[in-house]
Design a protein around this motif. Structure first.
Motif, PDB file in Angstrom:
ATOM      1  N   GLU B  12       0.836  -1.197   0.000  1.00  0.00           N
ATOM      2  CA  GLU B  12       0.000   0.000   0.000  1.00  0.00           C
ATOM      3  C   GLU B  12       0.878   1.257   0.000  1.00  0.00           C
ATOM      4  O   GLU B  12       0.638   2.211  -0.747  1.00  0.00           O
ATOM      5  CB  GLU B  12      -0.871  -0.048   1.260  1.00  0.00           C
ATOM      6  N   LYS B  13       1.936   1.210   0.838  1.00  0.00           N
ATOM      7  CA  LYS B  13       2.855   2.352   0.903  1.00  0.00           C
ATOM      8  C   LYS B  13       3.528   2.586  -0.436  1.00  0.00           C
ATOM      9  O   LYS B  13       3.650   3.713  -0.915  1.00  0.00           O
ATOM     10  CB  LYS B  13       3.934   2.096   1.974  1.00  0.00           C
ATOM     11  N   ARG B  15       2.396   1.754  -3.323  1.00  0.00           N
ATOM     12  CA  ARG B  15       1.414   2.266  -4.284  1.00  0.00           C
ATOM     13  C   ARG B  15       1.235   3.772  -4.099  1.00  0.00           C
ATOM     14  O   ARG B  15       1.223   4.540  -5.067  1.00  0.00           O
ATOM     15  CB  ARG B  15       0.078   1.551  -4.076  1.00  0.00           C
ATOM     16  N   GLY B  16       1.138   4.181  -2.833  1.00  0.00           N
ATOM     17  CA  GLY B  16       0.989   5.614  -2.543  1.00  0.00           C
ATOM     18  C   GLY B  16       2.156   6.405  -3.096  1.00  0.00           C
ATOM     19  O   GLY B  16       1.992   7.473  -3.700  1.00  0.00           O
ATOM     20  N   ALA B  19       1.901   6.632  -6.787  1.00  0.00           N
ATOM     21  CA  ALA B  19       0.846   7.578  -7.178  1.00  0.00           C
ATOM     22  C   ALA B  19       1.351   9.016  -7.068  1.00  0.00           C
ATOM     23  O   ALA B  19       1.144   9.836  -7.992  1.00  0.00           O
ATOM     24  CB  ALA B  19      -0.378   7.378  -6.291  1.00  0.00           C
ATOM     25  N   ALA B  20       2.034   9.293  -5.939  1.00  0.00           N
ATOM     26  CA  ALA B  20       2.563  10.654  -5.763  1.00  0.00           C
ATOM     27  C   ALA B  20       3.541  10.996  -6.886  1.00  0.00           C
ATOM     28  O   ALA B  20       3.498  12.084  -7.482  1.00  0.00           O
ATOM     29  CB  ALA B  20       3.242  10.782  -4.414  1.00  0.00           C
ATOM     30  N   ILE B  23       1.658  11.582 -10.122  1.00  0.00           N
ATOM     31  CA  ILE B  23       1.010  12.896 -10.206  1.00  0.00           C
ATOM     32  C   ILE B  23       2.042  13.991 -10.434  1.00  0.00           C
ATOM     33  O   ILE B  23       1.858  14.881 -11.285  1.00  0.00           O
ATOM     34  CB  ILE B  23       0.195  13.157  -8.920  1.00  0.00           C
ATOM     35  N   PRO B 538      -2.210  25.389  -3.329  1.00  0.00           N
ATOM     36  CA  PRO B 538      -2.783  24.120  -2.845  1.00  0.00           C
ATOM     37  C   PRO B 538      -2.373  22.925  -3.697  1.00  0.00           C
ATOM     38  O   PRO B 538      -2.374  21.796  -3.206  1.00  0.00           O
ATOM     39  CB  PRO B 538      -4.299  24.343  -2.919  1.00  0.00           C
ATOM     40  N   MET B 539      -2.024  23.172  -4.947  1.00  0.00           N
ATOM     41  CA  MET B 539      -1.644  22.030  -5.784  1.00  0.00           C
ATOM     42  C   MET B 539      -0.203  21.612  -5.542  1.00  0.00           C
ATOM     43  O   MET B 539       0.120  20.422  -5.551  1.00  0.00           O
ATOM     44  CB  MET B 539      -1.836  22.375  -7.263  1.00  0.00           C
ATOM     45  N   PRO B 542       1.162  19.714  -1.539  1.00  0.00           N
ATOM     46  CA  PRO B 542       1.170  18.251  -1.315  1.00  0.00           C
ATOM     47  C   PRO B 542       2.194  17.535  -2.179  1.00  0.00           C
ATOM     48  O   PRO B 542       2.886  16.621  -1.721  1.00  0.00           O
ATOM     49  CB  PRO B 542      -0.245  17.819  -1.690  1.00  0.00           C
ATOM     50  N   ILE B 543       2.320  17.970  -3.435  1.00  0.00           N
ATOM     51  CA  ILE B 543       3.281  17.294  -4.325  1.00  0.00           C
ATOM     52  C   ILE B 543       4.688  17.443  -3.782  1.00  0.00           C
ATOM     53  O   ILE B 543       5.440  16.471  -3.645  1.00  0.00           O
ATOM     54  CB  ILE B 543       3.187  17.884  -5.757  1.00  0.00           C
ATOM     55  N   SER B 546       5.093  15.396  -0.526  1.00  0.00           N
ATOM     56  CA  SER B 546       5.226  13.946  -0.702  1.00  0.00           C
ATOM     57  C   SER B 546       6.532  13.601  -1.398  1.00  0.00           C
ATOM     58  O   SER B 546       7.160  12.576  -1.099  1.00  0.00           O
ATOM     59  CB  SER B 546       4.023  13.367  -1.429  1.00  0.00           C
TER      60      SER B 546
END
Lengths: 566, 566
Positions: B12-13, B15-16, B19-20, B23, B538-539, B542-543, B546
Motif C-alpha cells: 500500500e505504501k 502504491r501511494g 501515485a505521488a 502525479i 494548494p496544488m 502536497p506534491i 510527498s
C-alpha cells in the motif's frame, strides 16, 4: 539649448527686383475678409443671450487638384491644412455646455446639442471616407483639445435626410456624410483657448476682447462652434469662396446674480468693455435687441427665425460709437412662443427593458407642417423597431418616410429617421421600446453607475413663418440672420435638439473576475486535494474496535468477574 | 495474518509512493508545458544574428576620382602610360564598434579633343558649363581637370577653381619634363587630395554624421556645431514662414510670399528632393509679440535685443505658431518680425555688442527669426494703418542662408588659392549636394543601425513584449535595407545608398514606435502571481511534501541497508 547667431545673406539672391510683384500682392491680400458681430438679446426669463459671430471669407479653393493652398493670411492655417488634407467639403463642429431651454428662451440663432457635435461632408473624390473620418476626428481633437478621438464607428451615423450641406453644392449622396455626437463631452477653458486662437485678432482686439473664460463659463449656457463651408462670393455666384464662421453663444443669468434687477451692461456680463474694433475686420458691429424697449435710437429691423425684431446697431469701426453702450434697463413683454419644440425622456422600470419617448410640439395655431426626426441610439440599447408608435392627438400618425438602419453590436449605432406630419396645435409622441444589453467588462466607462449618455434627437423642419422672411441676399444682412439661407418667404429652417438621455445599464461588480478566478481555483484545489489524498494515502487494515454497548458491558462484566464478550 | 497485513502495508505504501510520483510527473510533463504554452506571449522570429553584426559597423566609402590632363601639362613621354588607375585607401577606427574606410579610386587620362575645346572657353564658369554638357558625372564622383601652369582661364593667384557641378579646374604645379610620370603624379597628389576633401566628404563630416553611434570626443567644435545646427535626418520637412505683425493698427503689411518661395526656395528644395520631401506654407500672425522687452539704447536711439536674451524670444511666439495638423514631420519655422511703431527700430546685437548686419538669428533645429524694421518707410503724420510692402528679396536671402544651415549644407572653408563658384539659381552646387548626400547616408545608416540594435536589445531583455509579424517584417526589411545601403556605399553608388538608408530608417522607426509593442509591457509579475496563487499553492504543496517524504524515506532505506550490510 538654443544658441543664437547672426546669419549673413549670401550676395547671390539680389536679382529678385523689389517692385515687380507689388500689384499682385495687393490683389492677393484683398481676397480674404473678416467680419465680427455680437448680438445681445434680453430673454423672457430675465437672462441675457449674447451671440458672437466671427466670419472669415476667403476666395480660394482648398480642393484644387493641382495647386495646394499653403499661404494663409486671415484664415487659420491649421484648419486650412485639415480641409485640404482630408478633402473636407463642409465641416460643422460645436461644443456646448448646458442645455438650451427653447420654451423659456426661444430659438437660438445657431442651435447645438449638449456636448460635442461634429458633422462633415467629404468631397466626392474621397475613396476611404471612414479612414479619413477617423483621422480627421483625431486631428480635430488635437486642434480643439477635446476628446473627439472617442468618435469611432460605434457612434457615427450617416443621416439620409436630416443633415444637408448648408453651403454651395447640392450633395445628396449621404455616403460622404458623417455625423457624430459626444453628449458626455464637458466644455471648458481648454476648448475656448484654441478656439480663440483661430481668430485673426486673437483675444487682443475687437469683440473677442470680451471672451474671458471665467465669465463665459459662469453662465447658464455656453456653446462655441466652428462652421466651414463653401459659399458664393457674390449674389450672382460667379465664384466660390470658403467661409469660416466661428460662433459663440452664451446665456448669462444676470437676474439672479444681479439682486433681481433687470438690467445689464457689457461690463457686468464680461467684466470687460469694448475699446476698439479688430483692425483687420471689415465690419464690426454690436446688435442689441430693443424690440421690447422701443425708446432707444439707432434702429435696424431684421426678420430672423420668423420673428420681426428691432435692433439697435453699434458700429465699432466708427470711433464716435464708443461710450454709448451703457447699462440698459429692460422691459420685457411676452415673447413669441416657439412654434416647434421637442423633448425626450426614458420611461420604464428595471434594468432590462425601457421605452424612449420623444415628444414634439407644434404650437402653430392653424398650420400643419412636416418635421424630420433623427435619432441615433447606441448599439447597447437594442431597439425593438416593431414597437415604434407615432401618435398625435391620440390618433395614430403614420410617418411618410422611415429610414432605419439597425445597429450592429460593437460596430455601429441605430439610425432612425422619420418624416412626420405635425397637425396644427398638437403634441406628437414617438415611442420605441428597447432592451439594455450586457456589456463586456472592459467596455464600461470608469464610472458606470453614472449611466450612459444617448445623444440628442434632432428635429429639423421648415417652420411656417408668421411674418414674411427676407429672401433677398443682395442686401447687407447681419451675420446672425444669414447662416441658413432662406429660400422662401413663408417659412424658415429650424433645427431643434432634444435633451440627451442618461440610461442606466446593468452594471456588474467589477471585482468579479478576480473573485471568479479565486473561487474556481479554490474549487479546483479542493477537488484536486481530495483526489490526491485518495490516491497517495496508505490504507491500513485496523483492528475493529468493539461497539460502545459491548465495551460498557465488558466493563461491568470485568467488575462482576464474568468472562468478557468477544 | 500479521505477515499478510505487513505485506499489504508495504504494498500500500509503495502504491501511494508511485501515485505521488505519477502525479508529480503528470504535473511536470503535461501541466507545466500546458501552462507555459497557454500563457506564452507571441514573439515572432527576429534576425538577431544579423542585427548583432550591424552592431559593429564597418563602413566603406568609395569615391571615383578622375584626373584629366589637358594639353600642355605633360610631355608625350609622360603620357605614354595612360590611362592609368590607382587606388588609395585610408582606414580610421572611430570607436570599438565603428570603423571607417575611405577608398579613393583615381583614374588618370588625357583630355579628349572636345574637352580641350571646352577648356578653351574664355572664363572658368563657361568652361565648367561646357564640360558639364559633355558628360554627366555620376553622383558622388569628382573630376579634376589639370590645366597648364600658364593657362589664362584662371586668374593669377587662383590655384583651383571649383565649379557648380562636380568638376574642378586645377592649375598644374610646375613639372620638370625630365620627371617620370610617377614623380609627376605624386607631386600632384597633395593638390588633388585637397580638391577632393573640399568637393567630397571630409573625415570630420563623416564622424559628425556618426554622432548617433559614437561619442563626440574627437570631433572639432565647428563640425559639431554644424551637425547640431542641422535638423535631424527625416523623410520629410515642413517649412513654415510666418509674418508676425504685432501692430496691425498701424502697419498693414503685404508680403508676396508665394512669388518669393517660388523663385528663391523652390529651386533649392527641388535640388534637395532626393534627400527628403519638403512642403512649404506661410501664415500671418497678428498681435504676436516677442517674449522679451527690447531695451532702448540712447546712443543709437534704437531698441536692441542682446544675444543673451534671444533664447527667451522664441517660446512665447511658438504657442501662436501652431503645429502642422496634417503631418508629423519636423517643422522648420522662419519668422519675420516687424516691430510695432513704438518699439522701432529694433536691432539684434551679438555677443560682442555689435549690431548683426542681417538683423536675424537662428535657433538650431528650430528655425530662424528676422527682424524687419519699417519705421523709416513712413513719416509720423502718415495715415494709419500704413500699407507696407516687404522687400522679399532681402528677407528670402536671409531665410535661404538659414535654411541651408538647418539642412546641413555645411560651410566649406576652402584652402587658400581655391575659388568656389557660387551655386547659382539652384542655391546648391552639385558637389555640395554630394557632400550632403554622403553625410546624410552615413547619418541614416548610423541612426537606423542604432535604432535596430537598441530595439533588438530591448526585445531581448523584456520577455513580456509581444512581437507580432508586422514588427518582425519591419525589422527584417530595415536590416536588409541597411545591408544594401552599406553595400551601395562600398560600391560607390551614392544615390542608391541614400535611397536604401532612407528606407532603413523608415522601417526601423516604424518598428520601434509600433504601438503594439506596449500592449503587455506593463503586465506586472506580482499581479500575475496573485492570480495564480489560489491554484498553484494548494496544488504544489502536497506534491512537494510527498516528494520530500519519498526522498527522505529513500535516504533512510539506503542508510538502513548500509547498516545491515555493515
Amino acid at each position: 539649448s538654443r544658441g543664437a547667431e547672426g546669419a549673413a545673406a549670401p550676395p547671390v539672391f539680389t536679382w529678385l527686383s523689389d517692385g515687380t510683384k507689388d500689384s499682385e500682392s495687393f490683389t492677393a491680400a484683398a481676397r480674404d475678409q473678416f467680419q465680427e458681430e455680437l448680438v445681445i438679446r434680453p430673454l423672457h426669463s430675465g437672462d441675457i443671450y449674447a451671440s458672437f459671430q466671427f466670419r472669415t471669407l476667403w476666395d480660394t479653393d482648398f480642393l484644387q487638384e493641382r495647386q495646394k493652398v499653403s499661404h494663409y493670411r486671415l484664415f487659420p492655417k491649421s484648419l486650412g491644412q485639415v480641409l485640404s488634407k482630408f478633402s473636407v467639403r463642409e465641416l460643422h463642429i460645436s461644443f456646448t455646455q448646458g442645455f438650451w431651454r427653447t420654451m423659456q428662451w426661444g430659438q437660438p440663432f445657431i442651435p447645438s446639442p449638449p456636448g460635442a457635435e461634429l458633422w462633415v461632408w467629404f468631397h466626392d473624390t474621397v475613396s476611404d471616407v471612414d479612414g479619413n473620418w477617423k483621422e480627421l476626428t483625431n486631428v480635430l481633437s488635437g486642434i480643439f483639445c477635446a476628446s473627439l478621438n472617442f468618435i469611432d464607428l460605434t457612434n457615427t451615423v450617416q443621416p439620409s435626410a436630416s443633415f444637408k450641406p448648408l453651403g454651395l453644392g447640392n450633395a445628396t449622396d449621404h455616403r460622404f456624410l458623417r455625423y457624430a455626437t459626444l453628449p458626455r463631452e464637458i466644455v471648458c477653458t481648454e476648448n475656448l483657448t484654441p478656439w480663440k486662437k483661430l481668430l485673426p485678432c486673437g483675444s487682443k482686439a475687437g469683440l473677442s476682447v470680451l471672451l474671458k473664460s471665467e465669465k463665459l463659463f459662469h453662465s447658464s449656457f455656453h456653446s462655441q462652434a466652428v462652421h466651414i463651408r463653401p459659399v458664393c462670393q457674390d449674389e450672382q455666384c460667379t465664384s466660390k469662396a470658403w467661409e469660416l464662421r466661428q460662433t459663440l453663444n452664451v446665456v448669462f443669468d444676470l437676474y439672479t446674480s444681479g439682486q433681481g434687477k433687470k438690467e445689464w451692461s457689457l461690463f457686468k456680463m464680461f467684466s470687460r468693455t469694448l475699446t476698439e474694433a479688430c483692425p483687420l475686420a471689415t465690419s464690426s458691429k454690436v446688435y442689441v435687441d430693443i424690440t421690447d424697449n422701443p425708446e432707444v435710437k439707432l434702429k435696424q429691423q431684421t426678420v430672423v427665425l420668423g420673428d420681426r425684431r428691432t435692433y439697435s446697431v453699434f458700429d465699432l469701426t466708427r470711433a464716435e460709437m464708443f461710450g454709448q453702450l451703457r447699462s440698459l434697463n429692460l422691459l420685457l413683454r411676452d415673447m413669441l412662443r416657439p412654434l416647434l419644440h421637442a423633448e425626450r425622456y426614458v420611461a420604464g422600470f428595471g434594468l432590462q427593458t425601457g421605452e424612449i419617448h420623444t415628444v414634439i410640439y407644434n404650437n402653430h395655431p392653424y398650420r400643419a407642417f412636416p418635421v424630420l426626426l433623427m435619432d441615433s441610439v447606441p448599439w447597447y440599447l437594442q431597439l425593438y423597431i416593431h414597437t415604434l408608435t407615432v401618435t398625435s392627438k391620440s390618433r395614430d400618425n403614420k410617418p411618410s418616410y422611415i429610414h432605419y438602419q439597425p445597429a450592429k453590436d460593437r460596430h455601429r449605432p441605430h439610425l432612425l429617421e422619420m418624416l412626420i406630419q405635425l397637425p396644427p396645435h398638437s403634441m406628437t409622441e414617438v415611442t420605441v421600446q428597447f432592451e439594455r444589453a450586457l456589456l463586456k467588462w472592459t467596455e464600461y466607462t470608469p464610472d458606470p453607475n453614472h449611466g450612459f449618455y444617448v445623444g440628442s434627437s434632432v428635429v429639423s423642419a421648415l417652420v411656417p413663418s408668421m411674418v414674411a422672411m427676407n429672401t433677398n441676399f443682395t442686401q447687407d444682412q447681419p451675420l446672425f440672420s444669414s447662416f441658413v439661407p432662406v429660400k422662401e418667404e413663408s417659412s424658415y429652417f429650424v433645427r431643434v435638439y432634444t435633451e440627451p438621455l442618461l440610461v442606466n445599464l446593468p452594471t456588474p461588480d467589477f471585482s468579479m473576475p478576480y473573485n471568479v478566478i479565486c473561487l474556481t481555483c479554490t474549487v479546483v484545489a479542493v477537488g484536486y486535494g481530495s483526489f490526491y489524498n485518495l490516491l497517495t494515502r496508505t490504507f491500513q487494515v485496523d483492528e475493529p474496535s468493539l461497539p460502545l454497548a459491548k465495551r460498557l458491558a465488558n466493563l461491568i462484566r470485568r467488575i462482576r468477574g464474568v468472562p468478557l464478550l468477544a | 495474518m500479521l505477515l499478510k497485513r505487513t505485506l499489504f502495508c508495504v504494498f500500500e505504501k509503495q502504491r501511494g509512493r508511485y501515485a505521488a510520483l505519477a502525479i508529480a510527473a503528470v504535473v511536470i510533463v503535461v501541466g507545466i508545458p500546458l501552462w507555459w504554452k497557454t500563457t506564452e506571449t507571441y514573439r515572432a522570429w527576429l534576425p538577431f544574428s544579423e542585427i548583432s553584426e550591424l552592431d559593429s559597423l564597418q563602413l566603406q566609402l568609395s569615391v571615383d576620382i578622375e584626373v584629366v590632363f589637358s594639353r600642355g601639362t605633360l610631355t608625350p613621354e609622360q603620357q605614354k602610360k595612360f590611362p592609368l588607375s590607382h587606388v588609395n585607401e585610408k582606414e580610421h577606427q572611430v570607436d570599438a564598434k565603428t570603423g571607417l574606410r575611405y577608398k579613393y579610386e583615381t583614374r588618370y587620362r588625357t583630355a579628349t579633343i572636345m574637352e580641350e575645346d571646352a577648356l578653351n572657353q574664355p572664363t572658368a564658369a563657361e568652361a565648367d558649363l561646357s564640360l558639364h554638357m559633355l558628360s554627366e558625372s555620376s553622383c558622388g564622383s569628382v573630376v579634376v581637370y589639370v590645366i597648364p601652369e600658364t593657362a589664362a582661364l584662371l586668374p593669377e593667384d587662383v590655384k583651383v577653381y571649383v565649379g557648380q557641378r562636380r568638376t574642378a579646374l586645377l592649375r598644374s604645379p610646375p613639372f620638370k619634363s625630365s620627371w617620370s610620370l610617377k614623380e609627376v603624379l605624386s607631386n600632384l597628389d597633395v593638390e588633388v587630395e585637397q580638391v577632393v576633401s573640399t568637393m567630397s566628404f571630409s573625415h570630420q563630416d563623416i564622424v559628425a554624421a556618426l554622432s548617433d553611434r559614437v561619442r563626440m570626443a574627437k570631433v572639432t567644435k565647428e563640425s559639431m556645431a554644424d551637425s547640431m545646427r542641422a535638423i535631424k535626418s527625416s523623410p520629410g520637412y515642413e517649412i513654415t514662414f510666418s509674418l508676425l505683425n504685432p501692430d496691425p493698427r498701424s502697419h498693414s503689411l503685404h508680403w508676396d510670399i508665394e512669388g518669393a518661395v517660388q523663385s528663391c526656395i523652390q529651386p533649392l528644395l527641388n535640388k534637395l528632393a532626393p534627400i527628403a520631401n519638403f512642403s512649404v506654407d506661410s501664415q500671418i500672425l497678428y498681435y504676436a509679440v516677442l517674449g522679451v522687452n527690447p531695451r532702448f539704447d540712447n546712443s543709437v536711439s534704437a531698441y536692441t535685443l542682446s544675444a543673451d536674451s534671444l533664447s527667451h524670444v522664441i517660446n512665447p511666439v511658438e504657442a501662436r505658431l501652431g503645429s502642422n495638423a496634417a503631418s508629423s514631420n519636423p517643422v522648420l519655422n522662419f519668422l519675420l518680425y516687424v516691430p510695432d511703431s513704438h518699439h522701432s527700430p529694433l536691432f539684434i546685437r551679438d555677443h560682442s555688442k555689435r549690431e548683426v548686419p542681417s538683423n536675424a538669428f537662428h535657433s538650431p533645429r528650430w528655425g530662424g527669426i528676422m527682424v524687419y524694421n519699417v519705421n523709416e518707410m513712413y513719416g509720423p503724420e502718415a495715415e494709419r494703418p500704413v500699407d507696407i510692402n516687404i522687400n522679399m528679396a532681402k528677407v528670402m536671402g536671409v531665410f535661404l542662408a538659414q535654411l541651408r544651415l538647418m539642412l546641413g549644407v555645411q560651410h566649406t572653408h576652402p584652402p587658400t588659392g581655391f575659388v568656389l563658384q557660387s551655386p547659382g539659381s539652384a542655391g546648391l552646387a552639385d558637389w555640395e549636394l554630394d557632400r550632403l548626400l554622403w553625410s546624410r547616408s552615413v547619418e541614416n545608416i548610423a541612426t537606423a543601425s542604432t535604432t535596430i540594435t537598441s530595439l533588438a536589445q530591448l526585445l531581448d531583455q523584456i520577455g513580456n513584449i509581444v512581437i507580432n509579424d508586422n514588427i518582425a517584417q519591419q525589422v527584417s526589411s530595415a536590416v536588409t535595407s541597411l545591408q544594401s545601403a552599406v553595400a551601395e556605399l562600398e560600391a560607390g553608388n551614392l544615390a542608391f545608398a541614400l535611397q536604401y538608408s532612407r528606407e532603413a530608417i523608415l522601417a526601423s522607426e516604424r518598428a520601434f514606435f509600433d504601438p503594439s509593442l506596449l500592449h503587455l509591457l506593463y503586465f506586472p509579475d506580482d499581479q500575475k502571481f496573485a492570480i495564480y496563487i489560489p491554484l498553484f499553492l494548494p496544488m504544489c504543496v502536497p506534491i512537494v511534501l510527498s516528494l520530500l517524504k519519498i526522498v527522505s524515506e529513500a535516504k533512510k532505506r539506503r542508510a538502513d541497508k548500509q547498516a545491515k550490510s555493515d
